[in-house]
Design a protein around this motif. Structure first.
Motif, PDB file in Angstrom:
ATOM      1  N   GLY A 124       0.792  -1.222   0.000  1.00  0.00           N
ATOM      2  CA  GLY A 124       0.000   0.000   0.000  1.00  0.00           C
ATOM      3  C   GLY A 124       0.824   1.271   0.000  1.00  0.00           C
ATOM      4  O   GLY A 124       0.536   2.219  -0.740  1.00  0.00           O
ATOM      5  N   GLU A 125       1.876   1.325   0.818  1.00  0.00           N
ATOM      6  CA  GLU A 125       2.643   2.565   0.964  1.00  0.00           C
ATOM      7  C   GLU A 125       3.518   2.876  -0.243  1.00  0.00           C
ATOM      8  O   GLU A 125       4.051   3.988  -0.359  1.00  0.00           O
ATOM      9  CB  GLU A 125       3.505   2.523   2.243  1.00  0.00           C
ATOM     10  N   SER A 126       3.686   1.918  -1.154  1.00  0.00           N
ATOM     11  CA  SER A 126       4.495   2.162  -2.350  1.00  0.00           C
ATOM     12  C   SER A 126       3.666   2.060  -3.633  1.00  0.00           C
ATOM     13  O   SER A 126       4.221   2.040  -4.726  1.00  0.00           O
ATOM     14  CB  SER A 126       5.665   1.177  -2.418  1.00  0.00           C
ATOM     15  N   THR A 127       2.336   1.999  -3.494  1.00  0.00           N
ATOM     16  CA  THR A 127       1.466   1.826  -4.666  1.00  0.00           C
ATOM     17  C   THR A 127       0.352   2.853  -4.730  1.00  0.00           C
ATOM     18  O   THR A 127       0.069   3.402  -5.793  1.00  0.00           O
ATOM     19  CB  THR A 127       0.852   0.413  -4.670  1.00  0.00           C
ATOM     20  N   MET A 128      -0.297   3.128  -3.605  1.00  0.00           N
ATOM     21  CA  MET A 128      -1.514   3.930  -3.584  1.00  0.00           C
ATOM     22  C   MET A 128      -1.257   5.345  -3.069  1.00  0.00           C
ATOM     23  O   MET A 128      -0.606   5.538  -2.039  1.00  0.00           O
ATOM     24  CB  MET A 128      -2.574   3.273  -2.698  1.00  0.00           C
ATOM     25  N   ALA A 248       7.039   6.012   5.586  1.00  0.00           N
ATOM     26  CA  ALA A 248       5.791   6.397   4.919  1.00  0.00           C
ATOM     27  C   ALA A 248       4.883   7.134   5.889  1.00  0.00           C
ATOM     28  O   ALA A 248       4.786   6.773   7.067  1.00  0.00           O
ATOM     29  CB  ALA A 248       5.090   5.162   4.365  1.00  0.00           C
ATOM     30  N   MET A 249       4.218   8.146   5.412  1.00  0.00           N
ATOM     31  CA  MET A 249       3.247   8.917   6.176  1.00  0.00           C
ATOM     32  C   MET A 249       1.855   8.685   5.589  1.00  0.00           C
ATOM     33  O   MET A 249       1.675   7.940   4.638  1.00  0.00           O
ATOM     34  CB  MET A 249       3.600  10.408   6.120  1.00  0.00           C
ATOM     35  N   GLY A 250       0.847   9.391   6.109  1.00  0.00           N
ATOM     36  CA  GLY A 250      -0.472   9.318   5.497  1.00  0.00           C
ATOM     37  C   GLY A 250      -1.617   9.311   6.485  1.00  0.00           C
ATOM     38  O   GLY A 250      -1.422   9.211   7.707  1.00  0.00           O
ATOM     39  N   PRO A 251      -2.855   9.399   5.985  1.00  0.00           N
ATOM     40  CA  PRO A 251      -4.062   9.353   6.826  1.00  0.00           C
ATOM     41  C   PRO A 251      -4.389   7.916   7.215  1.00  0.00           C
ATOM     42  O   PRO A 251      -5.261   7.275   6.638  1.00  0.00           O
ATOM     43  CB  PRO A 251      -5.137   9.954   5.919  1.00  0.00           C
ATOM     44  N   VAL A 252      -3.687   7.398   8.205  1.00  0.00           N
ATOM     45  CA  VAL A 252      -3.758   5.977   8.549  1.00  0.00           C
ATOM     46  C   VAL A 252      -4.890   5.674   9.529  1.00  0.00           C
ATOM     47  O   VAL A 252      -5.651   4.722   9.344  1.00  0.00           O
ATOM     48  CB  VAL A 252      -2.406   5.490   9.119  1.00  0.00           C
ATOM     49  N   GLY A 266      -8.056  -4.357   4.890  1.00  0.00           N
ATOM     50  CA  GLY A 266      -6.991  -3.836   4.045  1.00  0.00           C
ATOM     51  C   GLY A 266      -6.116  -2.846   4.785  1.00  0.00           C
ATOM     52  O   GLY A 266      -6.603  -1.879   5.362  1.00  0.00           O
ATOM     53  N   GLY A 267      -4.830  -3.048   4.779  1.00  0.00           N
ATOM     54  CA  GLY A 267      -3.925  -2.185   5.517  1.00  0.00           C
ATOM     55  C   GLY A 267      -3.416  -1.022   4.691  1.00  0.00           C
ATOM     56  O   GLY A 267      -3.235  -1.132   3.486  1.00  0.00           O
ATOM     57  N   PHE A 268      -3.176   0.111   5.341  1.00  0.00           N
ATOM     58  CA  PHE A 268      -2.534   1.240   4.674  1.00  0.00           C
ATOM     59  C   PHE A 268      -1.116   0.859   4.282  1.00  0.00           C
ATOM     60  O   PHE A 268      -0.622   1.251   3.225  1.00  0.00           O
ATOM     61  CB  PHE A 268      -2.515   2.442   5.625  1.00  0.00           C
ATOM     62  N   PHE A 269      -0.468   0.061   5.142  1.00  0.00           N
ATOM     63  CA  PHE A 269       0.895  -0.405   4.893  1.00  0.00           C
ATOM     64  C   PHE A 269       0.878  -1.885   4.521  1.00  0.00           C
ATOM     65  O   PHE A 269      -0.039  -2.624   4.897  1.00  0.00           O
ATOM     66  CB  PHE A 269       1.773  -0.202   6.131  1.00  0.00           C
ATOM     67  N   HIS A 275       2.487  -3.264  11.469  1.00  0.00           N
ATOM     68  CA  HIS A 275       3.257  -2.035  11.303  1.00  0.00           C
ATOM     69  C   HIS A 275       3.032  -1.126  12.514  1.00  0.00           C
ATOM     70  O   HIS A 275       1.895  -0.919  12.936  1.00  0.00           O
ATOM     71  CB  HIS A 275       2.818  -1.323  10.024  1.00  0.00           C
ATOM     72  N   PRO A 276       4.111  -0.552  13.077  1.00  0.00           N
ATOM     73  CA  PRO A 276       3.936   0.279  14.280  1.00  0.00           C
ATOM     74  C   PRO A 276       3.145   1.547  14.051  1.00  0.00           C
ATOM     75  O   PRO A 276       2.626   2.137  15.005  1.00  0.00           O
ATOM     76  CB  PRO A 276       5.384   0.602  14.694  1.00  0.00           C
ATOM     77  N   PHE A 277       3.015   2.005  12.784  1.00  0.00           N
ATOM     78  CA  PHE A 277       2.184   3.175  12.532  1.00  0.00           C
ATOM     79  C   PHE A 277       0.702   2.813  12.448  1.00  0.00           C
ATOM     80  O   PHE A 277      -0.154   3.685  12.484  1.00  0.00           O
ATOM     81  CB  PHE A 277       2.601   3.863  11.228  1.00  0.00           C
TER      82      PHE A 277
END
Length: 606
Positions: A124-128, A248-252, A266-269, A275-277
């Protein structure tokens, strides 16, 4: 099995069962009571939405109209999610400049999120982009969950009404479920997760310095970006060293809340809830586990109130809980055993104050074995699929538990709405079997169960085994299917069987040793997800329409009670007899064979 696990299991169930009756009552009133004060704030907005959409809120639907609305709405969802992925390179909120998702992956993801499966063959963090994560994926997390709840309300109305031609209005059910149930509870969960350290921002990715530089090797490429090969055709590796890492950052948090509450997964990461975030603390882990089961458990009480017999809902909940507790204990006991790959090594595998003991491969040390085994059981008992560990690294029996829970049809709490309507189908089957045994026409909640209902029951129960077993057979027979297996042998077969079980039962978790982001698996799994969702919903709605049209029969001395311990045993037996026995040959080729091949390791090998 450790005392730590038993204590966590008791704490979890105590909190869940304390919350579920209140949430269940709130859901019923929010969905059915036009005068409920707690939802008065949203009625003006509700009316505006109906006016804009051209919906007549007072006009109810027959089951065919309801089914057409469900299919049409979700097909539109597939188109929108697919289009957003393909166009994300030209859309805003894309600070990393991600390009368009490939056609096959975009199609798979669109079907996956619409079908409440949330299978992810990508990182997710490298695609979306942020926009795709929010507008496509998070929005569908709400809509797919609301679809499941709407369908179960239609089925419950079938049992509760008599001599009726309608089962509700899909657009009203969707609106109220989203507006009054999913959004407020998700907002509360998101704030709780933010308090624990789950991130929520629109920042660009951060580059930070490492405490210790990392040395690694990667394939060497030429000026054109092509890999450099040696004389034997093998890639030339070059040594690399870095003292930087990109975070990676974002609205998690906003996505994390509804992914759990809506049993989406579905995970953001790519690492999901490991993932710790996404899942930084033990308290965050407990909140996420509670969110997964909250609505499925609450809907059992909603069901009891709507049919005006709370004991009926308690019986369904008890049946789910019995299977869940047994499965959770088996998973925990299996993972507490030593890793068979370490047999013969001078290692103390026993748990102590200084080590978790058992099989810690693929697990986060901040959670340990107890919280990981419980999370894995919850997420596959419910149709969630979020993971806080690598299920592919579980022991053979530890991996069999989540696989079998999915294969039971995701009815052990199950997805929001889908778990309850799946279990009610098994309840119909159970009373039919009981009727055959005592020689009288079966009844459930005062409704005669006749030929039509049993045909719809058979379709709803047999669709997913058909998809799982045929899909697995195709995958192991053709080269594109076998090419994705990196672990040949029994475990490789388990990876394929798990993938099809997850897709067809709309779970979304994976034995991630299978390389599934290929055109073959993207198309195969998308078909399994779509038909596994809607080939069940249509017969469920057909059954709801048939039941609503029937008169309720009075209770007599020959009526079998469906609220006591005997019915719980019969219902659990029906689930295990049909769900488990169907898959025994396939399981024997996968996790069972893997367990028999594994060397025996004592609890404290030296």
């Amino acid at each position: 099995m450790s005392t730590e696990f038993l204590g966590l299991l008791v704490l979890y169930l105590a909190i869940l069962l304390a919350l579920a009756p209140f949430v269940g009552r709130y859901i019923r009133r929010a969905m059915e009571d036009d005068r409920y004060l707690a939802t008065a704030w949203g009625r003006p907005l509700e009316r505006v939405l109906y006016r804009v959409a051209g919906v007549r809120a007072n006009a109810e639907m027959g089951w065919k109209q309801y089914a057409i609305a469900v299919i049409a709405f979700n097909m539109l969802g597939v188109v929108v999610v697919y289009a957003l992925q393909r166009m994300q390179a030209w859309l805003p909120l894309n600070p990393q400049g991600f390009g368009a998702v490939s056609p096959d992956s975009a199609f798979n993801t669109a079907v996956s999120f619409v079908a409440n499966t949330n299978w992810q063959g990508y990182a997710g963090e490298s695609t979306m982009s942020y926009l795709t994560q929010m507008l496509a994926l998070t929005v569908q997390n709400f809509f797919s969950a609301a679809t499941g709840i709407a369908v179960v309300f239609a089925l419950i109305r079938g049992f509760a009404r008599q001599s009726a031609a309608t089962i509700g209005n899909f657009w009203v059910d969707m609106t109220r479920c989203t507006l009054y149930v999913l959004v407020p509870i998700s907002a509360a969960i998101a704030l709780a997760l933010v308090s624990q350290g789950v991130i929520q921002n629109f920042d660009s990715y951060k580059e930070v310095s490492l405490v210790t530089p990392v040395e690694y090797s990667q394939p060497k490429v030429d000026a054109a970006g092509q890999p450099v090969l040696d004389a034997k055709g093998a890639p030339v590796m070059e040594a690399m060293k870095t003292d930087k890492q990109t975070l990676a950052m974002g609205p998690v948090a906003s996505q994390e809340a509804i992914k759990m509450l809506g049993t989406n997964g579905g995970g953001f990461f790519n690492a999901n809830s490991a993932h710790p975030f996404e899942n930084p603390t033990e308290l965050a882990n407990l909140i996420e586990m509670l969110a997964i089961f909250l609505i499925p458990a609450a809907l059992c009480f909603t069901f009891g109130e709507m049919v005006k017999d709370r004991r009926q809902g308690v019986a369904i909940l008890a049946s789910m809980a019995v299977i869940f507790v047994v499965m959770a204990c088996v998973a925990a006991a299996s993972e507490q055993q030593a890793n068979a790959a370490l047999a013969g090594l001078p290692i103390d595998h026993a748990a102590s104050a200084l080590q978790a003991g058992g099989n810690m491969e693929g697990k986060e040390t901040r959670f340990g074995i107890a919280a990981t085994a419980l999370f894995a059981t919850i997420t596959t008992a419910a149709s969630c699929g979020a993971v806080n560990a690598m299920h592919d690294s579980f022991t053979a029996i530890g991996g069999l538990v989540p696989m079998l829970l999915m294969q039971l049809g995701e009815v052990v709490f199950g997805g929001v709405g889908s778990g309850l309507y799946g279990m009610l189908v098994y309840a119909v089957l159970a009373v039919f079997i009981a009727g055959l045994m005592i020689g009288r026409t079966p009844e459930y909640l005062g409704k005669k169960i006749e030929t039509y209902e049993m045909k719809m029951t058979a379709v709803a129960i047999l669709v997913t085994p058909l998809l799982v077993l045929l899909g697995t057979a195709v995958a192991v027979m053709v080269e594109p299917g076998r090419a994705g297996v990196f672990n040949p042998g029994t475990h490789g077969f388990s990876e394929i069987l798990y993938a099809l079980s997850s897709a067809a039962n709309n779970n979304g978790s994976a034995f991630a040793g299978l390389s599934a982001n290929t055109p073959f698996y993207n198309v195969l799994l998308a078909a399994a997800m779509w038909f596994g969702r809607f080939w069940i919903i249509v017969p469920i709605l057909a059954m709801a329409g048939s039941l609503a049209a029937k008169r309720r029969l009075p209770v007599t001395g020959g009526t079998m009670p469906t609220h006591g311990p005997l019915f719980v045993v019969l219902l659990v037996g029906s689930v295990l007899m049909v769900g488990a026995l169907t898959y025994i040959p396939a399981l024997a080729l996968g996790p069972v064979a893997e367990q028999l091949q594994a060397p025996v390791v004592s609890a404290a090998s030296k």
